[in-house]
Design a protein around this motif. Structure first.
Motif, mmCIF file in Angstrom:
data_model
loop_
_atom_site.group_PDB
_atom_site.id
_atom_site.type_symbol
_atom_site.label_atom_id
_atom_site.label_comp_id
_atom_site.label_asym_id
_atom_site.label_seq_id
_atom_site.Cartn_x
_atom_site.Cartn_y
_atom_site.Cartn_z
ATOM 1 N N LYS A 134 -8.839 2.836 -6.263
ATOM 2 C CA LYS A 134 -7.495 3.127 -6.134
ATOM 3 C C LYS A 134 -7.070 3.041 -7.736
ATOM 4 O O LYS A 134 -7.320 2.192 -8.702
ATOM 5 C CB LYS A 134 -6.659 2.173 -5.683
ATOM 6 C CG LYS A 134 -6.900 2.172 -4.138
ATOM 7 C CD LYS A 134 -6.094 1.310 -3.199
ATOM 8 C CE LYS A 134 -6.400 1.411 -1.557
ATOM 9 N NZ LYS A 134 -7.886 1.095 -1.229
ATOM 10 N N SER A 135 -6.120 4.122 -7.934
ATOM 11 C CA SER A 135 -5.597 4.198 -9.473
ATOM 12 C C SER A 135 -3.913 4.491 -9.323
ATOM 13 O O SER A 135 -3.593 4.780 -8.327
ATOM 14 C CB SER A 135 -6.141 5.260 -10.052
ATOM 15 O OG SER A 135 -5.697 5.508 -11.380
ATOM 16 N N ASN A 136 -3.446 4.539 -10.468
ATOM 17 C CA ASN A 136 -1.821 4.830 -10.465
ATOM 18 C C ASN A 136 -1.224 3.734 -9.636
ATOM 19 O O ASN A 136 -0.131 4.219 -8.729
ATOM 20 C CB ASN A 136 -1.490 6.273 -10.067
ATOM 21 C CG ASN A 136 -2.118 7.253 -11.325
ATOM 22 O OD1 ASN A 136 -3.388 7.453 -11.340
ATOM 23 N ND2 ASN A 136 -1.165 7.766 -11.976
ATOM 24 N N ILE A 137 -1.595 2.288 -9.653
ATOM 25 C CA ILE A 137 -1.007 1.582 -8.597
ATOM 26 C C ILE A 137 0.526 1.458 -9.016
ATOM 27 O O ILE A 137 0.759 0.573 -9.984
ATOM 28 C CB ILE A 137 -1.847 0.211 -8.544
ATOM 29 C CG1 ILE A 137 -3.246 0.640 -8.026
ATOM 30 C CG2 ILE A 137 -1.270 -0.532 -7.501
ATOM 31 C CD1 ILE A 137 -4.204 -0.244 -7.725
ATOM 32 N N THR A 138 1.464 1.468 -8.282
ATOM 33 C CA THR A 138 2.913 1.144 -8.533
ATOM 34 C C THR A 138 3.487 0.167 -7.531
ATOM 35 O O THR A 138 3.569 0.806 -6.360
ATOM 36 C CB THR A 138 3.574 2.554 -8.872
ATOM 37 O OG1 THR A 138 2.982 3.113 -9.847
ATOM 38 C CG2 THR A 138 4.993 2.027 -9.330
ATOM 39 N N PHE A 139 4.185 -0.823 -7.704
ATOM 40 C CA PHE A 139 4.853 -1.678 -6.804
ATOM 41 C C PHE A 139 6.405 -1.349 -6.890
ATOM 42 O O PHE A 139 6.784 -1.169 -7.891
ATOM 43 C CB PHE A 139 4.575 -3.073 -7.121
ATOM 44 C CG PHE A 139 3.283 -3.781 -6.914
ATOM 45 C CD1 PHE A 139 2.929 -4.054 -5.452
ATOM 46 C CD2 PHE A 139 2.251 -3.428 -7.594
ATOM 47 C CE1 PHE A 139 1.667 -4.559 -5.127
ATOM 48 C CE2 PHE A 139 1.028 -4.241 -7.339
ATOM 49 C CZ PHE A 139 0.595 -4.747 -6.018
ATOM 50 N N ASN A 140 6.789 -1.132 -5.584
ATOM 51 C CA ASN A 140 8.102 -0.628 -5.447
ATOM 52 C C ASN A 140 9.263 -1.616 -5.071
ATOM 53 O O ASN A 140 8.476 -2.820 -4.719
ATOM 54 C CB ASN A 140 8.308 0.527 -4.380
ATOM 55 C CG ASN A 140 7.148 1.577 -4.932
ATOM 56 O OD1 ASN A 140 7.212 2.102 -5.901
ATOM 57 N ND2 ASN A 140 6.379 2.092 -4.172
ATOM 58 N N ASP A 141 10.299 -1.408 -5.013
ATOM 59 C CA ASP A 141 11.456 -2.598 -4.673
ATOM 60 C C ASP A 141 11.373 -2.872 -3.423
ATOM 61 O O ASP A 141 12.047 -3.856 -2.815
ATOM 62 C CB ASP A 141 12.745 -2.242 -5.239
ATOM 63 C CG ASP A 141 12.715 -2.341 -6.911
ATOM 64 O OD1 ASP A 141 11.849 -3.179 -7.419
ATOM 65 O OD2 ASP A 141 13.410 -1.558 -7.493
ATOM 66 N N ASN A 142 10.988 -1.947 -2.511
ATOM 67 C CA ASN A 142 11.052 -2.121 -1.205
ATOM 68 C C ASN A 142 9.875 -2.618 -0.279
ATOM 69 O O ASN A 142 9.661 -2.177 0.818
ATOM 70 C CB ASN A 142 11.490 -0.689 -0.570
ATOM 71 C CG ASN A 142 10.545 0.398 -0.636
ATOM 72 O OD1 ASN A 142 9.689 0.082 -1.337
ATOM 73 N ND2 ASN A 142 10.449 1.424 0.284
ATOM 74 N N ASP A 143 9.297 -3.377 -0.825
ATOM 75 C CA ASP A 143 7.912 -4.161 -0.535
ATOM 76 C C ASP A 143 6.684 -3.155 -0.136
ATOM 77 O O ASP A 143 6.219 -3.300 0.867
ATOM 78 C CB ASP A 143 8.291 -4.651 0.869
ATOM 79 C CG ASP A 143 7.267 -5.895 1.183
ATOM 80 O OD1 ASP A 143 6.575 -6.398 0.661
ATOM 81 O OD2 ASP A 143 7.414 -6.034 2.666
ATOM 82 N N THR A 144 6.918 -2.167 -0.965
ATOM 83 C CA THR A 144 5.630 -0.960 -1.008
ATOM 84 C C THR A 144 5.079 -0.967 -1.997
ATOM 85 O O THR A 144 5.565 -1.322 -3.232
ATOM 86 C CB THR A 144 6.193 0.293 -0.306
ATOM 87 O OG1 THR A 144 7.211 0.797 -1.488
ATOM 88 C CG2 THR A 144 6.985 0.171 0.921
ATOM 89 N N VAL A 145 3.667 -0.295 -2.193
ATOM 90 C CA VAL A 145 2.987 -0.122 -3.190
ATOM 91 C C VAL A 145 2.528 1.264 -3.087
ATOM 92 O O VAL A 145 2.164 1.876 -1.981
ATOM 93 C CB VAL A 145 1.971 -0.851 -3.310
ATOM 94 C CG1 VAL A 145 0.735 -1.039 -2.217
ATOM 95 C CG2 VAL A 145 1.160 -0.696 -4.876
#
Length: 399
Positions: free
Chosen positions: A100-111
């Protein structure tokens, strides 16, 4: 008297120790499973601090893709109207690497992430070499002919002239490597000239040419940090919460996970649902039975008989139509209108008329059904993955 007193004290001490052990045993029986469960829940979340994060990022368990081809035995006779005869060739086995690449954690409990895949041929596990020749339908010619079916006569004449000039035929003889990873064909340049943006490729054409060293789209999934009940479920794919390939909201829904991990603690009442970018749809597998795989206890989940059933057999699938015989699904709407269909190998679980139309097909559930073996509670998974372990047994038929 002294010896009797000491004996009573020893007996009392032993009795107290036994009672204490019994109490501790009861506490352990009650508390340890709960403690273990809490540790599992804590460490399977998609979080950089969890034990499973690096395993989720780059799965250490080896994936193998086994590809089988139908070698057409009588191509000339088919063109004269005779029944096709095929011989199954393979398996040609590939080790699949994923990271996996470009891993980004978001504010709504998602990645959000991109998962890249690459394939490496495994000759020691294969029955044949990539240099083996296979006779199969010429997908490019058939696709071009289908696109021309409702086109103007002038373009039909151009394509007919191109077929003749380039020596294109309804069947082709190519190596496994060419069919899988691509081959040069001047017909591609003609199609791109007169029908720009019809095909997603400009150079070589191959069944897996666009999949090797590529990603399967931008997945956004729930991490389970704030709400564990939604862990691994897909929130969006390529920024959308449903696709638009099909003709009903139900068929267009993106349900389940991305197809690699599910929540732990599976039960026979559970089902496995996942979204497949290659199939352009969500699929659901249902529990069948318990088993053991290399010493690991498993639950087996299988595809229901209705997975590729047509709308007349299973009305909820009407949205995937226009349909043909039950057991094959037309995916041309998400594959640039090329005449492509999904089915189980050998037309297993399909209308018998399909397998009867071709000599050499022998559908049976042991070899041709779609299933996943899942380690249900997973904490002692020998592969080291504290998330639910998936034992993939993939079987693909090309051609």
């Amino acid at each position: 008297m002294g010896s009797h007193s000491r004996a009573r004290r020893v007996a009392a001490a032993l009795g107290f120790a036994g009672l204490l052990c019994a109490v501790l045993g009861v506490i352990m029986i009650v508390m340890v499973p709960s403690i273990i469960k809490q540790q599992v829940l804590k460490n399977v979340r998609i979080d950089p601090s969890s034990l499973s994060f690096n395993m989720w990022k780059e799965i250490p368990v080896p994936f193998y893709l086994s590809v089988y081809f139908f070698d057409v035995v009588n191509p000339k006779e088919i063109l004269q109207g005779q029944k096709p005869r095929v011989q199954e060739r393979g398996p040609y086995v590939y080790r699949e690497f994923r990271h996996k690449s470009n891993i980004t954690f978001n504010d709504n409990d998602t990645v959000s992430f991109l998962e890249y895949r690459s394939f490496q041929f495994q000759p020691d596990k294969s029955r044949g070499l990539e240099s083996d020749s296979i006779v199969m339908p010429n997908i490019l010619v058939l696709s071009a002919a289908m696109m021309m079916e409702n086109g103007p006569m002038s373009l039909k004449l151009i394509m007919t002239l191109a077929f003749s000039t380039l020596g294109e035929r309804a069947f082709m003889n190519r190596t496994v490597s060419e069919i899988m990873w691509g081959y040069e064909d001047p017909l591609i340049h003609i199609i791109n000239k007169y029908f720009p943006n019809t095909f997603p490729f400009k150079g070589k054409f191959g069944l897996f040419a666009e999949l090797n060293n590529s990603d399967s789209g931008l997945f956004t999934v729930f991490t389970g940090v704030k709400n564990f009940s939604r862990i691994h479920l897909v929130d969006k794919w390529n920024g959308i919460s449903k696709v638009n390939f099909w003709h009903s909201d139900q068929c267009n829904m993106i349900n389940g996970t991305s197809g690699q991990m599910w929540a732990p603690f599976m039960t026979p009442e559970s089902s496995l649902e996942f979204y497949s970018p290659e199939a352009c749809r969500s699929m659901k597998l249902i529990y069948k039975e318990q088993g053991v795989f290399e010493g690991i206890p498993t639950f087996r989940f299988v595809a229901p008989n209705t997975l590729f059933a047509n709308g007349s057999i299973y009305p909820p699938n009407e949205g995937f139509c226009p349909c043909r015989e039950s057991g094959i699904q037309n995916v041309s709407t998400c594959r640039f209108n090329a005449p492509l269909f999904l089915s189980h190998p050998h037309f297993y679980n399909a209308d018998p008329v399909l397998a009867e139309a071709v000599s050499g097909l022998h559908p049976n559930p042991e070899e041709h059904s779609l299933f996943l073996d899942i380690h249900p509670t997973n904490w002692e998974d020998r592969a080291g993955d504290p998330a639910t372990d998936v034992v993939w047994r993939e079987r693909g038929n090309g051609g």
